[in-house]
Design a protein around this motif. Structure first.
Motif, PDB file in Angstrom:
ATOM      1  N   GLY A  31     -39.288 -98.049 -22.670  1.00 10.40           N
ATOM      2  CA  GLY A  31     -38.749 -97.892 -21.303  1.00 10.40           C
ATOM      3  C   GLY A  31     -38.222 -96.448 -21.155  1.00 10.40           C
ATOM      4  O   GLY A  31     -38.673 -95.775 -20.116  1.00 10.40           O
ATOM      5  N   THR A  32     -37.517 -95.841 -22.036  1.00 10.73           N
ATOM      6  CA  THR A  32     -36.856 -94.583 -21.996  1.00 10.73           C
ATOM      7  C   THR A  32     -38.269 -93.499 -21.960  1.00 10.73           C
ATOM      8  O   THR A  32     -38.093 -92.266 -21.249  1.00 10.73           O
ATOM      9  CB  THR A  32     -35.966 -94.248 -22.901  1.00 10.73           C
ATOM     10  N   ALA A  33     -39.106 -93.843 -22.838  1.00  8.46           N
ATOM     11  CA  ALA A  33     -40.439 -92.769 -22.962  1.00  8.46           C
ATOM     12  C   ALA A  33     -40.953 -92.837 -21.564  1.00  8.46           C
ATOM     13  O   ALA A  33     -41.384 -91.959 -21.096  1.00  8.46           O
ATOM     14  CB  ALA A  33     -41.331 -93.347 -24.095  1.00  8.46           C
ATOM     15  N   ILE A  34     -41.423 -94.159 -20.889  1.00 11.27           N
ATOM     16  CA  ILE A  34     -42.178 -94.114 -19.640  1.00 11.27           C
ATOM     17  C   ILE A  34     -41.347 -93.351 -18.636  1.00 11.27           C
ATOM     18  O   ILE A  34     -41.598 -92.774 -17.693  1.00 11.27           O
ATOM     19  CB  ILE A  34     -42.530 -95.645 -19.481  1.00 11.27           C
ATOM     20  N   VAL A  78     -39.108 -81.850 -24.721  1.00 14.08           N
ATOM     21  CA  VAL A  78     -38.470 -81.486 -26.023  1.00 14.08           C
ATOM     22  C   VAL A  78     -37.648 -82.450 -25.968  1.00 14.08           C
ATOM     23  O   VAL A  78     -37.087 -83.083 -27.169  1.00 14.08           O
ATOM     24  CB  VAL A  78     -38.285 -79.918 -26.320  1.00 14.08           C
ATOM     25  N   ILE A  79     -36.715 -82.356 -24.851  1.00 14.89           N
ATOM     26  CA  ILE A  79     -35.455 -83.173 -24.995  1.00 14.89           C
ATOM     27  C   ILE A  79     -35.894 -84.912 -25.286  1.00 14.89           C
ATOM     28  O   ILE A  79     -35.287 -85.574 -25.900  1.00 14.89           O
ATOM     29  CB  ILE A  79     -34.652 -82.991 -23.614  1.00 14.89           C
ATOM     30  N   SER A  80     -36.777 -85.220 -24.366  1.00 12.51           N
ATOM     31  CA  SER A  80     -37.194 -86.671 -24.461  1.00 12.51           C
ATOM     32  C   SER A  80     -37.679 -87.050 -25.746  1.00 12.51           C
ATOM     33  O   SER A  80     -37.706 -88.217 -26.215  1.00 12.51           O
ATOM     34  CB  SER A  80     -38.236 -87.060 -23.394  1.00 12.51           C
ATOM     35  N   PHE A  81     -38.503 -86.036 -26.421  1.00 14.93           N
ATOM     36  CA  PHE A  81     -39.003 -86.362 -27.655  1.00 14.93           C
ATOM     37  C   PHE A  81     -37.831 -86.309 -28.790  1.00 14.93           C
ATOM     38  O   PHE A  81     -37.937 -87.408 -29.498  1.00 14.93           O
ATOM     39  CB  PHE A  81     -39.732 -85.270 -28.163  1.00 14.93           C
ATOM     40  N   GLY A  82     -36.809 -85.605 -28.744  1.00 14.09           N
ATOM     41  CA  GLY A  82     -35.673 -85.960 -29.592  1.00 14.09           C
ATOM     42  C   GLY A  82     -35.093 -87.003 -29.241  1.00 14.09           C
ATOM     43  O   GLY A  82     -34.565 -87.832 -30.157  1.00 14.09           O
ATOM     44  N   VAL A  83     -34.798 -87.527 -28.074  1.00 16.53           N
ATOM     45  CA  VAL A  83     -34.069 -88.968 -27.748  1.00 16.53           C
ATOM     46  C   VAL A  83     -34.826 -89.855 -28.188  1.00 16.53           C
ATOM     47  O   VAL A  83     -34.030 -90.966 -28.778  1.00 16.53           O
ATOM     48  CB  VAL A  83     -33.959 -88.922 -26.223  1.00 16.53           C
ATOM     49  N   THR A  84     -36.297 -89.862 -28.110  1.00 17.73           N
ATOM     50  CA  THR A  84     -37.057 -90.982 -28.687  1.00 17.73           C
ATOM     51  C   THR A  84     -37.107 -90.836 -29.883  1.00 17.73           C
ATOM     52  O   THR A  84     -36.666 -92.197 -30.634  1.00 17.73           O
ATOM     53  CB  THR A  84     -38.289 -90.913 -28.178  1.00 17.73           C
ATOM     54  N   ALA A  85     -36.964 -90.032 -30.692  1.00 20.02           N
ATOM     55  CA  ALA A  85     -36.890 -89.800 -32.271  1.00 20.02           C
ATOM     56  C   ALA A  85     -35.593 -90.680 -32.731  1.00 20.02           C
ATOM     57  O   ALA A  85     -35.344 -91.292 -33.769  1.00 20.02           O
ATOM     58  CB  ALA A  85     -37.122 -88.559 -32.640  1.00 20.02           C
TER      59      ALA A  85
END
Length: 110
Positions: A31-34, A78-85
């Motif tokens: 959900g956060t990624a979408i 970049v921020i969303s990739f970091g949060v997802t990781a």
């Protein structure tokens, strides 16, 4: 075209919020990624889908393309990739500590 992308953003936000309200950790991460993809499309749409020359000072260009929305989208990716990781590592640690399955639901949750 902007109306179609705005409707797509609305659908993605609805799907993202629906997944965020789930009890399972994997659905929350998806959900956060979408939701982040919806925000990227929203920033792009609000910046305007224009065609023009590069934003350099030169003579004879009738219309320039604004580079700021593209820079904001790159930063947001970049921020969303970091949060997802971070969320994936956090869910893995919860799995290690609690010993629950991939959905992270226990017997009391059902």
């Amino acid at each position: 075209m902007e109306t179609l992308i705005t409707l797509l953003v609305g659908v993605l936000v609805a799907v993202g919020v629906y997944l965020l309200l789930a009890k399972e950790m994997l659905r929350i991460i998806l959900g956060t990624a979408i939701l982040s993809h919806a925000i990227h499309l929203l920033i792009l749409t609000m910046g305007g889908l224009k065609k023009g020359d590069v934003p350099l000072l030169q003579e004879g260009a009738a219309q320039y393309t604004d580079a700021l929305p593209q820079a904001l989208i790159l930063t947001a990716i970049v921020i969303s990739f970091g949060v997802t990781a971070f969320l994936l590592v956090l869910s893995y640690r919860v799995y290690q500590e609690s010993g629950r399955g991939p959905g992270l639901r226990g017997p009391r949750d059902e």
